[in-house]
Every structure is written in C-alpha cells, then in structure tokens.
Enzyme design. Sequence first.
Site, PDB file in Angstrom:
ATOM      1  N   TYR A 159       0.841  -1.204   0.000  1.00 18.46           N
ATOM      2  CA  TYR A 159       0.000   0.000   0.000  1.00 18.46           C
ATOM      3  C   TYR A 159       0.874   1.252   0.000  1.00 18.46           C
ATOM      4  O   TYR A 159       0.645   2.185  -0.777  1.00 18.46           O
ATOM      5  CB  TYR A 159      -0.917  -0.007   1.217  1.00 18.46           C
ATOM      6  CG  TYR A 159      -1.636   1.300   1.452  1.00 18.46           C
ATOM      7  CD1 TYR A 159      -2.700   1.680   0.656  1.00 18.46           C
ATOM      8  CD2 TYR A 159      -1.229   2.164   2.478  1.00 18.46           C
ATOM      9  CE1 TYR A 159      -3.348   2.884   0.867  1.00 18.46           C
ATOM     10  CE2 TYR A 159      -1.879   3.361   2.700  1.00 18.46           C
ATOM     11  CZ  TYR A 159      -2.939   3.721   1.887  1.00 18.46           C
ATOM     12  OH  TYR A 159      -3.582   4.919   2.097  1.00 18.46           O
ATOM     13  N   VAL A 194      -7.460   8.199   9.163  1.00 22.55           N
ATOM     14  CA  VAL A 194      -8.856   8.650   9.141  1.00 22.55           C
ATOM     15  C   VAL A 194      -9.714   7.410   9.354  1.00 22.55           C
ATOM     16  O   VAL A 194      -9.600   6.431   8.607  1.00 22.55           O
ATOM     17  CB  VAL A 194      -9.220   9.313   7.797  1.00 22.55           C
ATOM     18  CG1 VAL A 194     -10.634   9.884   7.866  1.00 22.55           C
ATOM     19  CG2 VAL A 194      -8.217  10.407   7.432  1.00 22.55           C
ATOM     20  N   THR A 196     -12.345   5.786   8.504  1.00 20.95           N
ATOM     21  CA  THR A 196     -13.406   5.631   7.522  1.00 20.95           C
ATOM     22  C   THR A 196     -13.978   4.217   7.580  1.00 20.95           C
ATOM     23  O   THR A 196     -13.437   3.324   8.241  1.00 20.95           O
ATOM     24  CB  THR A 196     -12.872   5.880   6.111  1.00 20.95           C
ATOM     25  OG1 THR A 196     -11.867   4.892   5.821  1.00 20.95           O
ATOM     26  CG2 THR A 196     -12.272   7.269   5.988  1.00 20.95           C
TER      27      THR A 196
END
Length: 255
Positions: A159, A194, A196
């Site tokens: 990633y 974050v 999410t």
Amino acid sequence: MGIEKYKGRVALVTGASAGIGAAIVQALLKHGLTVVGMARRAEKVKELALKDAPGKLYAVAGDVSDEASILAAFKWVKDNLGGVDILINNAGVFPITSLTDGKTEDWKRILDVNVLGLSICTREAVQDMLGRGVDDGFIIHINSVAGHTLQLTDGKAMYAASKHAVKVLLEGLRKDLVSKGSKIRVGEVSPGLVLTEGITNVAAAAPKGNDFFSKLNDIPSLESEDVAGAVLYMLSQHPRVQVRDIIVLPTGTPF
C-alpha cells in the site's frame, strides 16, 4: 478570488460513496459546484445530496479498477454535463498483505486501483480539459502520509509503495502540463489516519496480533471532513498559486 470561481463547474470525485470521498462531495456541493460522485455503490452516492446546498449532485456507477468502467463514466459526464473541470482521485484500497507471503490478487488490486486507475482517470480528465481549452482545471490526488514514509505497520508495504507512486505521478503530471504550456493545476492531500468505513473494515479482517489495527480506536485520528477542508483550501488559492501537497496529521499521532 477563492473557490467561488468554480461555482457551477463540474467536479468528479472517485470513491465517493463513503468516508473521505463522501465528505469531499458534500463540501463541494456546499460551494455550488456540480459534483459527479463516481463509485461502485452509486445508490450510496445519491444519499449524499444536500437539500439546501447550491450545488447539484449526480451519481455515476464506476469501478476504478476497470478501464472500461472509467471510460464509460467519463463519457457520461462529457455527454451530459460537457466535461470534467476538476478531478478528485480519492478511490483507494488498502488490504493487509505481506511482501513475503501475500496474495498476488491483493497486490494487483492495490496497484490497479491506487496507481493504474488513478492514472487512467487523470489521463481522461486532462485530455478532456485540453480538448475543451480549459486552462484553469484542477487534478487532486488523495494520497496518504504513507506516500511519504514507510510506517511500521505489518502488511502495509505494498500500500505504501502504491502511495509513493502517487507522489511521483503527481510531480510527473505537473511537469507534463508545464511542458504543454497548460495552467491546469495539480496537488495532493496526504492525510494520516482517518477512521473511515474502509479502514474499519480492514481492521476487522486484520490478523490477531497486528499492533496497529488491534489498537485502532486508541490512536489519534482525523475526520473525513478534515481532508475535505484541505481540498477546499487547495481549490481556493489564487490561480498563480499551486499547493503541491498538504500533509494533514492528527494531533498526537505516534506515526
């Protein structure tokens, strides 16, 4: 001269159904932009419409890992709205996958969405802008702090590699546009953690013992709206100003 210069103009946001993408969609609607939210779950994008916002929302089904799907979405925008003036490359995936025993399918999905899909969307948006003589367009990549440093998190190297690629692609794009004499601006927003829907889903599937994901709720984090605010700041700058990168970290983050 702020973001009001883009009122009524067309902005396409990828990965728009939830999290950061959804927050960006609603922030742009509040400033009067015509927003195309592209996502596999187009029905979720429709739910983002704001009754009192001056902007107008269109939901378009699209899969950033599929070139034909991307091209179809851009064709829809061209045929129905005239073309894209602002592209926000937000779509991204981040499965946990080891470099020593990870699955090729996971690696491929990361690169297909985070790098290749982003590049195809960028190409289509830039070609559309250049073809229409748009010289004040904007391309913004939602990157990550992982695009600047390799964090000590098991299974996230691929990633991070994809996000490092995004940083290089952004600078290459800027130089390509300069060589063409275009004033289309580019930039990226690189947030820290974050919480999410996507990251919580990854955490739920994480192997037991993964220090980062097992302690996720104890780590300082941002809200999606914080990232949307950085996008608005970038778009609000005078045309002579190109903010190349905004790194947004949660206060107190150990990473």
